[in-house]
Design a protein around this motif. Sequence first.
Motif, PDB file in Angstrom:
ATOM      1  N   ALA A  59       0.711  -1.111   0.081  1.00 48.39           N
ATOM      2  CA  ALA A  59      -0.057  -0.125  -0.092  1.00 48.39           C
ATOM      3  C   ALA A  59       0.955   1.338  -0.020  1.00 48.39           C
ATOM      4  N   ASN A  60       2.215   1.229   0.056  1.00 47.07           N
ATOM      5  CA  ASN A  60       3.054   2.232   0.150  1.00 47.07           C
ATOM      6  C   ASN A  60       4.089   2.500  -1.191  1.00 47.07           C
ATOM      7  N   PRO A  61       4.397   3.816  -1.325  1.00 45.16           N
ATOM      8  CA  PRO A  61       5.240   4.007  -2.442  1.00 45.16           C
ATOM      9  C   PRO A  61       6.402   3.108  -2.679  1.00 45.16           C
ATOM     10  N   LYS A  62       6.997   3.058  -3.661  1.00 44.70           N
ATOM     11  CA  LYS A  62       8.029   2.442  -3.924  1.00 44.70           C
ATOM     12  C   LYS A  62       9.365   3.171  -3.677  1.00 44.70           C
ATOM     13  N   PHE A  63      10.538   2.502  -3.877  1.00 46.37           N
ATOM     14  CA  PHE A  63      11.844   2.949  -3.252  1.00 46.37           C
ATOM     15  C   PHE A  63      12.224   4.322  -3.854  1.00 46.37           C
ATOM     16  N   SER A  64      12.003   4.567  -4.985  1.00 41.31           N
ATOM     17  CA  SER A  64      12.187   6.071  -5.597  1.00 41.31           C
ATOM     18  C   SER A  64      11.534   7.136  -5.157  1.00 41.31           C
ATOM     19  N   HIS A  65      10.388   6.836  -4.468  1.00 37.85           N
ATOM     20  CA  HIS A  65       9.475   7.933  -3.597  1.00 37.85           C
ATOM     21  C   HIS A  65      10.447   8.387  -2.269  1.00 37.85           C
ATOM     22  N   TYR A  66      10.964   7.244  -1.768  1.00 40.87           N
ATOM     23  CA  TYR A  66      11.747   7.555  -0.681  1.00 40.87           C
ATOM     24  C   TYR A  66      13.230   7.894  -0.928  1.00 40.87           C
ATOM     25  N   TYR A  67      13.600   7.576  -2.080  1.00 39.81           N
ATOM     26  CA  TYR A  67      15.047   8.047  -2.556  1.00 39.81           C
ATOM     27  C   TYR A  67      15.618   9.301  -2.046  1.00 39.81           C
ATOM     28  N   SER A  68      15.032  10.599  -2.309  1.00 41.68           N
ATOM     29  CA  SER A  68      15.626  11.758  -1.849  1.00 41.68           C
ATOM     30  C   SER A  68      15.833  11.793  -0.212  1.00 41.68           C
ATOM     31  N   LYS A  69      14.890  11.111   0.405  1.00 44.82           N
ATOM     32  CA  LYS A  69      15.154  11.025   2.046  1.00 44.82           C
ATOM     33  C   LYS A  69      16.134   9.968   2.476  1.00 44.82           C
ATOM     34  N   ILE A  70      16.241   9.160   1.685  1.00 38.07           N
ATOM     35  CA  ILE A  70      17.334   8.018   2.150  1.00 38.07           C
ATOM     36  C   ILE A  70      18.755   8.523   1.906  1.00 38.07           C
ATOM     37  N   LYS A  71      18.745   9.125   0.582  1.00 37.30           N
ATOM     38  CA  LYS A  71      20.021   9.963   0.224  1.00 37.30           C
ATOM     39  C   LYS A  71      20.530  10.898   1.070  1.00 37.30           C
ATOM     40  N   SER A  72      19.630  11.756   1.674  1.00 35.93           N
ATOM     41  CA  SER A  72      19.879  12.599   2.500  1.00 35.93           C
ATOM     42  C   SER A  72      20.261  12.178   3.746  1.00 35.93           C
ATOM     43  N   LEU A  73      19.802  11.266   4.183  1.00 36.35           N
ATOM     44  CA  LEU A  73      20.179  10.674   5.481  1.00 36.35           C
ATOM     45  C   LEU A  73      21.403   9.837   5.554  1.00 36.35           C
ATOM     46  N   LEU A  74      21.696   9.173   4.510  1.00 38.12           N
ATOM     47  CA  LEU A  74      23.048   8.579   4.155  1.00 38.12           C
ATOM     48  C   LEU A  74      24.252   9.553   3.951  1.00 38.12           C
ATOM     49  N   GLU A  75      23.874  10.634   2.993  1.00 37.72           N
ATOM     50  CA  GLU A  75      25.043  11.220   2.725  1.00 37.72           C
ATOM     51  C   GLU A  75      25.386  12.603   3.499  1.00 37.72           C
ATOM     52  N   ALA A  76      24.572  12.563   4.603  1.00 36.55           N
ATOM     53  CA  ALA A  76      24.887  14.105   5.123  1.00 36.55           C
ATOM     54  C   ALA A  76      26.148  14.195   5.740  1.00 36.55           C
ATOM     55  N   LYS A  77      26.714  15.281   5.618  1.00 35.13           N
ATOM     56  CA  LYS A  77      28.180  15.939   6.248  1.00 35.13           C
ATOM     57  C   LYS A  77      28.098  15.610   7.758  1.00 35.13           C
ATOM     58  N   ASP A  78      29.325  15.294   8.202  1.00 37.60           N
ATOM     59  CA  ASP A  78      29.674  15.065   9.525  1.00 37.60           C
ATOM     60  C   ASP A  78      28.728  14.117  10.235  1.00 37.60           C
ATOM     61  N   ARG A  79      28.666  13.029   9.605  1.00 38.83           N
ATOM     62  CA  ARG A  79      27.599  12.023   9.952  1.00 38.83           C
ATOM     63  C   ARG A  79      28.281  10.477   9.786  1.00 38.83           C
ATOM     64  N   LEU A  80      28.324   9.817  10.732  1.00 40.32           N
ATOM     65  CA  LEU A  80      28.702   8.272  10.618  1.00 40.32           C
ATOM     66  C   LEU A  80      27.369   7.387  10.503  1.00 40.32           C
TER      67      LEU A  80
END
Length: 252
Positions: A70-91
């Motif tokens: 019932a939820n959107p596909k990966f492409s819908h969440y792509y930007s959110k996941i990308k921002s979480l994983l690629e943020a500066k000063d983040r491990l």
Amino acid sequence: MTYLFFDLECANNFGGIGKICSFGYVLCNQDFSVIESDDLLMNPDTVFDWYLFSKNAKCKLAYRREDYQANPKFSHYYSKIKSLLEAKDRLVFGFGCLNDVATIACECIRYGTKLIDFECHDIHNALEQFYETKGSLGAFIEKFEIDTHGMEFHDSKADAIFTMKVTERLLKDSEKPIKELLAPFRPLDSRSLKHAKIKKLYANYLERKDAAKAKPTNGKPPRPLKKVTVPKDFDAQRELLFELEQQAKENK
């Protein structure tokens, strides 16, 4: 500096290719105070492995099949996941997360998006080295007597929280900074794992070509991956979609 702990669940891993149905995460500061946490359920756009909903499954999914679909596909969440994983000063951390990092790279190929370029530290390695014992996430949770009330394993968000809690305990017991504990271990790199997935897809492509040429009685052993050099014009997305189409037909 902030820490991101994440975990994935997949609808299936047929052919070694994971298809994400949930991305759970917890973002915290260096004191392990939670900033943000969520479980992003998504439609995997593929068949589910029947075993994941079986009463006897050891890795039973936390939600119903319909809840994911019932939820959107990966492409819908792509930007959110990308921002979480690629943020500066983040491990970024996971537990036994080699397949998780590879699966994210594979989903980027599948949906034709730019690679989410990040490094992930597998805290499992540091835990086993410091405590001189092997064990699953559940085993370490039990060892540390961490409260699991209201949470269950194989729920992506819960597993991300559990990973955060065992990491917090590791830092407390070792009395060492996180970077010192991580220093002996090379982080997982999404770029190298994406290359490995494309290499595998190309090997599958070559094997299919060989099989089409060969006579039915002339079986051939799998082509060694180390001898495969992927040409620049190889269409990885097309071949991945072909692999998924074949899997869907075989597992209806």
